[in-house]
Design an enzyme around this catalytic site. Structure first.
Site, PDB file in Angstrom:
ATOM      1  CG  HIS A   1      -2.184  -0.894   1.337  1.00  0.00           C
ATOM      2  ND1 HIS A   1      -2.165  -2.160   2.346  1.00  0.00           N
ATOM      3  CD2 HIS A   1      -3.282  -1.491   1.230  1.00  0.00           C
ATOM      4  CE1 HIS A   1      -3.165  -2.417   1.939  1.00  0.00           C
ATOM      5  NE2 HIS A   1      -3.612  -2.030   1.108  1.00  0.00           N
TER       6      HIS A   1
ATOM      7  CG  ASP B   1       1.018  -0.763   4.243  1.00  0.00           C
ATOM      8  OD1 ASP B   1       0.557  -1.372   4.229  1.00  0.00           O
ATOM      9  OD2 ASP B   1       1.245  -1.962   2.541  1.00  0.00           O
TER      10      ASP B   1
ATOM     11  CG  ASP C   1      -4.807 -10.145  -2.192  1.00  0.00           C
ATOM     12  OD1 ASP C   1      -3.685 -10.429  -3.241  1.00  0.00           O
ATOM     13  OD2 ASP C   1      -5.724  -8.757  -1.995  1.00  0.00           O
TER      14      ASP C   1
ATOM     15  CG  ASP D   1     -10.490 -10.869   5.440  1.00  0.00           C
ATOM     16  OD1 ASP D   1     -10.354 -12.189   5.134  1.00  0.00           O
ATOM     17  OD2 ASP D   1     -10.124  -9.664   5.452  1.00  0.00           O
TER      18      ASP D   1
ATOM     19  CG  ASP E   1      -6.929 -11.937   5.392  1.00  0.00           C
ATOM     20  OD1 ASP E   1      -7.048 -12.349   4.348  1.00  0.00           O
ATOM     21  OD2 ASP E   1      -6.515 -10.558   6.162  1.00  0.00           O
TER      22      ASP E   1
ATOM     23  CG  ASP F   1      -3.421  -9.903   1.603  1.00  0.00           C
ATOM     24  OD1 ASP F   1      -3.462  -9.761   2.205  1.00  0.00           O
ATOM     25  OD2 ASP F   1      -4.961  -9.681   0.983  1.00  0.00           O
TER      26      ASP F   1
HETATM   27  C1  GLT Z   1      -6.469  -5.497   3.163  1.00  0.00           C
HETATM   28  C2  GLT Z   1      -7.455  -6.086   3.390  1.00  0.00           C
HETATM   29  C3  GLT Z   1      -6.898  -7.117   1.574  1.00  0.00           C
HETATM   30  C4  GLT Z   1      -6.457  -6.703   0.023  1.00  0.00           C
HETATM   31  C5  GLT Z   1      -5.400  -5.520   0.918  1.00  0.00           C
HETATM   32  C6  GLT Z   1      -5.294  -4.666  -0.458  1.00  0.00           C
HETATM   33  S1  GLT Z   1      -6.331  -4.051   1.834  1.00  0.00           S
HETATM   34  O1  GLT Z   1      -5.064  -5.813   4.077  1.00  0.00           O
HETATM   35  O2  GLT Z   1      -7.316  -6.656   4.351  1.00  0.00           O
HETATM   36  O3  GLT Z   1      -7.788  -8.499   1.340  1.00  0.00           O
HETATM   37  O4  GLT Z   1      -5.749  -7.335  -0.511  1.00  0.00           O
HETATM   38  O5  GLT Z   1      -5.597  -2.768  -0.686  1.00  0.00           O
HETATM   39 MN    MN Z   2      -6.455  -9.133  -0.049  1.00  0.00          MN
HETATM   40 MN    MN Z   3      -8.778 -11.332   3.460  1.00  0.00          MN
END
Ligand code: GLT
Ligand code: MN
Ligand code: MN
Length: 420
Positions: A85, A88, A283, A293, A295, A325
């Protein structure tokens, strides 16, 4: 009183904990070499390396990691691409100033020193207070600032040699109904994208480079309660709505978990993006349906689904980036982020990619698929029962194929046997 220390267990001294992790990593059976990892178009985001383990209810557990360290570690591991970003790496107040130019020069040096290329840049339009009513807010000042920010990111992208720009409109929505008029907001958001594309056309000509690929990333909920572009499909409709001056410059960056979050089959969402010719960036991560989310790193939750996703992408010749991501869990230390989290995420991805190749060449799956496509003997007329009877036994192959996919996932096709 409860006894917390079991005397038969030896506490692990702090000074020996990292070496224990290293030894058990080796015991996991090795890893791909950095040279092998570099053959894949895998990117590591700055924000993933820098994530400190914080969340709404979670305090940070790790120290900050700047771009020098992230890029150095990615280079060492064999993650050949880096994404960021704007904020960032560039503080909000330094965006567009001489300080930005100095930082960008420092990043270029770090990339060159470590053999890492910048693949993607993205604009933070969700965190800062200025975005509290979204980048397409009623205030013309906010919208003009949003156009400046995305245009600035495009210029930084060209300077760093990026191929992609990503947009995540997570703040494009509302908490309370009625004040935000959806059609107007979507038109205003398109104006920001138009500004980015126009800047891109000019900047690309100046640098003698192709224009960037502008990729929209959907997330169904969070941080806004209601989101105006919640899915990749909604974004395809927006891209084709006539609001964009350059719809051919705008595609998708689906995130695996973001599609799963709303209950979709990620593979089907990706298939729709492929059919639209808009699957440009991806991603990669993992998580659970209908949860926030989380992740999690690729393949830790849904490896079978991931295998199937990669079969689809491999068989359609997808050659865009696989962007890591995910967020290393807050239980992983700073040392663990680069000793365990990133190398294992990359290696699971490569293993699943290789396995997808095995699926595509598997003689059993191939014969079963061909037989299903050939169908049963011809039936005269439109007799539904006769057509069903002519194909009935073949349809058992659906389940056989699913079984074979699990066998491949578990390695049964390469020697693991049922009896121990
Ligand atoms: C943020 C989001 C991610 C995205 C990023 C791209 S921003 O961290 O949760 O999934 O990919 O801007
Ligand atoms: Mn993402
Ligand atoms: Mn995510």
């Amino acid at each position: 009183m409860a006894v917390y220390h079991d005397k038969s267990m030896n506490p692990v001294p702090v000074t020996q904990q990292q070496s224990l992790v290293e030894r058990l990593m080796k015991a996991c059976g090795g890893s791909y070499s950095p040279a092998t990892r570099r053959k894949y178009y895998i990117s590591g985001p700055q924000w993933a390396a820098a994530y400190q383990g914080q969340a709404l209810f979670h305090a940070p557990t790790r120290a900050e990691v700047g771009y020098e360290e992230a890029i150095r570690q990615y280079g060492r591991i064999g993650i050949a691409h880096w994404a960021t970003h704007d904020t960032d790496v560039i503080p909000t107040e330094a965006i567009g100033t001489d300080r930005q130019a100095e930082i960008v020069a420092g990043i270029k040096k770090a990339l060159a020193d470590n053999g890492v290329a910048c693949s993607m840049v993205t604009t933070e339009t969700f965190h800062h207070a200025v975005w509290s009513a979204s980048p397409a807010a009623e205030s013309p000042q906010v919208r003009e600032y949003a156009a400046f920010r995305v245009s600035n990111t495009v210029r930084v992208g060209h300077e760093l040699g990026a191929e992609f720009a990503v947009y995540w409109p997570g703040s494009l929505g509302y908490y309370v109904q009625g004040a935000v008029e959806e059609t107007q907001t979507l038109k205003w958001y398109a104006e920001a994208m138009n500004a980015a594309c126009e800047t891109d056309i000019e900047t690309a000509a100046k640098y003698g480079r192709p224009t960037l690929k502008h990729c929209m990333e959907a997330k169904p909920f969070e941080p806004q309660a209601e989101i105006l572009l919640p899915t990749s499909d909604a974004m395809l409709a927006w891209i084709g709505s006539g609001l964009l001056k350059h719809p051919e410059m705008v595609g998708l960056n689906p995130e695996y978990l973001h599609e799963l979050m709303w209950g979709a089959a990620p593979r089907a969402a990706l298939a729709r993006a492929l059919l639209a010719g808009k699957l440009w960036h991806f991603d990669i991560n993992d998580g659970y349906r209908l949860k926030h989310d989380v992740d999690i790193a690729v393949g830790l939750v849904n490896p079978l689904d991931w295998l199937n996703v990669l079969v689809l992408l491999r068989s359609h010749g997808y050659n865009g980036p696989f962007n890591l991501d995910y967020k290393p869990p807050r239980t992983t230390s700073n040392h663990g982020v680069f000793a365990v989290s990133f190398p294992t995420a990359v290696d699971r991805f490569i293993t699943l990619w290789e396995m997808a190749g095995e699926v595509m060449e598997d003689p059993i799956i191939k014969e079963a698929t061909d037989a299903l496509k050939a169908g049963g003997p011809a039936v005269s007329g439109h007799d539904a029962v006769a057509i069903f009877e002519a194909n009935k036994e073949l349809l058992t192959l659906h389940e056989l194929i699913a079984h074979r996919l699990v066998q491949i996932l578990l390695g049964l096709h390469r020697g693991r046997v049922y009896s121990v």
